[in-house]
Motif scaffolding. Structure first.
Motif, short mmCIF file in Angstrom:
data_model
loop_
_atom_site.label_atom_id
_atom_site.label_comp_id
_atom_site.label_asym_id
_atom_site.label_seq_id
_atom_site.Cartn_x
_atom_site.Cartn_y
_atom_site.Cartn_z
N ALA A 177 0.85 -1.20 0.00
CA ALA A 177 0.00 0.00 0.00
C ALA A 177 0.88 1.24 0.00
N PHE A 178 0.74 2.04 -1.06
CA PHE A 178 1.52 3.27 -1.19
C PHE A 178 0.63 4.51 -1.13
N LYS A 179 -0.69 4.29 -1.04
CA LYS A 179 -1.63 5.40 -0.89
C LYS A 179 -2.75 4.94 0.03
N ASP A 180 -3.54 5.89 0.50
CA ASP A 180 -4.62 5.59 1.45
C ASP A 180 -5.59 4.56 0.88
N LEU A 181 -6.09 3.69 1.76
CA LEU A 181 -7.02 2.65 1.36
C LEU A 181 -8.38 2.91 2.01
N GLU A 182 -9.44 2.73 1.22
CA GLU A 182 -10.80 3.02 1.67
C GLU A 182 -11.30 1.97 2.65
N PRO A 183 -12.21 2.35 3.57
CA PRO A 183 -12.68 1.45 4.61
C PRO A 183 -13.42 0.22 4.08
N TRP A 184 -13.32 -0.85 4.85
CA TRP A 184 -14.08 -2.09 4.68
C TRP A 184 -13.95 -2.70 3.29
N LEU A 185 -12.73 -2.63 2.76
CA LEU A 185 -12.43 -3.27 1.48
C LEU A 185 -11.22 -4.18 1.65
N ILE A 186 -11.12 -5.17 0.77
CA ILE A 186 -9.96 -6.05 0.72
C ILE A 186 -9.10 -5.60 -0.46
N TYR A 187 -7.82 -5.42 -0.19
CA TYR A 187 -6.87 -4.99 -1.21
C TYR A 187 -5.80 -6.06 -1.38
N VAL A 188 -5.39 -6.28 -2.63
CA VAL A 188 -4.30 -7.23 -2.90
C VAL A 188 -3.41 -6.67 -4.01
N GLY A 189 -2.19 -7.19 -4.06
CA GLY A 189 -1.29 -6.86 -5.16
C GLY A 189 -0.28 -5.79 -4.82
N ASN A 190 0.55 -5.51 -5.84
CA ASN A 190 1.59 -4.49 -5.72
C ASN A 190 1.62 -3.67 -7.01
N PRO A 191 1.09 -2.44 -6.94
CA PRO A 191 0.48 -1.78 -5.79
C PRO A 191 -0.90 -2.37 -5.48
N ALA A 192 -1.33 -2.18 -4.24
CA ALA A 192 -2.59 -2.77 -3.79
C ALA A 192 -3.77 -2.21 -4.57
N LYS A 193 -4.65 -3.12 -5.00
CA LYS A 193 -5.87 -2.74 -5.72
C LYS A 193 -7.07 -3.38 -5.01
N LYS A 194 -8.21 -2.72 -5.12
CA LYS A 194 -9.43 -3.22 -4.49
C LYS A 194 -9.80 -4.57 -5.08
N LEU A 195 -10.11 -5.52 -4.22
CA LEU A 195 -10.58 -6.83 -4.66
C LEU A 195 -12.08 -6.95 -4.46
N LYS A 196 -12.53 -6.71 -3.23
CA LYS A 196 -13.96 -6.77 -2.93
C LYS A 196 -14.21 -6.18 -1.55
N GLU A 197 -15.46 -6.10 -1.17
CA GLU A 197 -15.82 -5.61 0.15
C GLU A 197 -15.44 -6.66 1.19
N ARG A 198 -15.11 -6.17 2.37
CA ARG A 198 -14.83 -7.07 3.49
C ARG A 198 -16.04 -7.10 4.40
N GLU A 199 -16.58 -8.26 4.58
CA GLU A 199 -17.77 -8.42 5.44
C GLU A 199 -17.40 -9.29 6.63
N LEU A 200 -17.77 -8.84 7.82
CA LEU A 200 -17.55 -9.62 9.04
C LEU A 200 -18.86 -10.25 9.46
N HIS A 201 -18.80 -11.48 9.93
CA HIS A 201 -20.00 -12.19 10.35
C HIS A 201 -19.98 -12.39 11.85
#
Length: 194
Positions: free
Chosen positions: A170-194
């Protein structure tokens, strides 16, 4: 201007830059504190028993860290400057994680910094010849997970609930409740907690 005088000017600027580069950005008190912490962290902290979390929290607090209730910090975690660290309640820092906090690092409540993850709050101004030290803060909001071997760069804020996947950067701010992967990090999907 001829080549010889231009060359002499370049050498003079390099010499001046070298002199400036020799000046430490740390006060004598900070240097002494860092030396003492290095000795303590390489001995008492590092070789404390596996489950001696209370003891390690006490050592970190003794050196100025703000450490919340029930934090788990492994003895193999490397923390550069404890007085630049703020960890919220119920958070954990895994084995061999690197907290390179030349600048302030704030880890919120219920966060996980997994094994071998690297939070790097220090860089240099490469646009200047003397490359002065910069210490942009890193913030992990509540409920973040920085997975194994992931990297968070200087000045980055991870929004609440972010999951930064294993070996992601992560080289820049990441938005809440999302899953990020890669280099540089990219949004994958929403993160849901059960």
């Amino acid at each position: 201007m001829n080549r010889d005088s231009a060359h002499r000017d370049d050498e003079r600027r390099l010499d001046e830059g070298s002199e400036r580069a020799q000046v430490s950005p740390w006060t004598k008190k900070e240097q002494a504190g860092r030396l003492l912490w290095m000795l303590v962290s390489m001995t008492l902290f590092r070789f404390s028993p596996h489950n001696a979390y209370r003891f390690r929290r006490a050592l970190l607090r003794l050196f100025g860290a703000q450490v919340g209730r029930q934090c788990v910090v492994r003895g193999t975690a490397r923390i550069e400057i404890p007085w630049n660290l703020d960890i919220g309640d119920y958070s954990s820092v895994g084995d061999f994680a690197r907290i390179y906090n030349l600048g302030k690092i704030t880890i919120g409540r219920r966060c996980t910094v997994s094994q071998y993850a690297h939070l790097c709050a220090g860089t240099h101004d490469f646009t200047r010849q003397d490359m002065p030290l910069l210490r942009p803060a890193i913030v992990l909001k509540d409920d973040c997970w920085v997975a194994a071997e992931a990297f968070v760069g200087p000045g980055v804020t991870l929004g609440e609930g972010v999951l930064l996947g294993a070996r992601s950067c992560a080289f820049k701010d990441l938005e809440p409740w999302l899953i990020y992967v890669g280099n540089p990090a990219k949004k994958l999907k929403e993160r849901e907690l059960h």
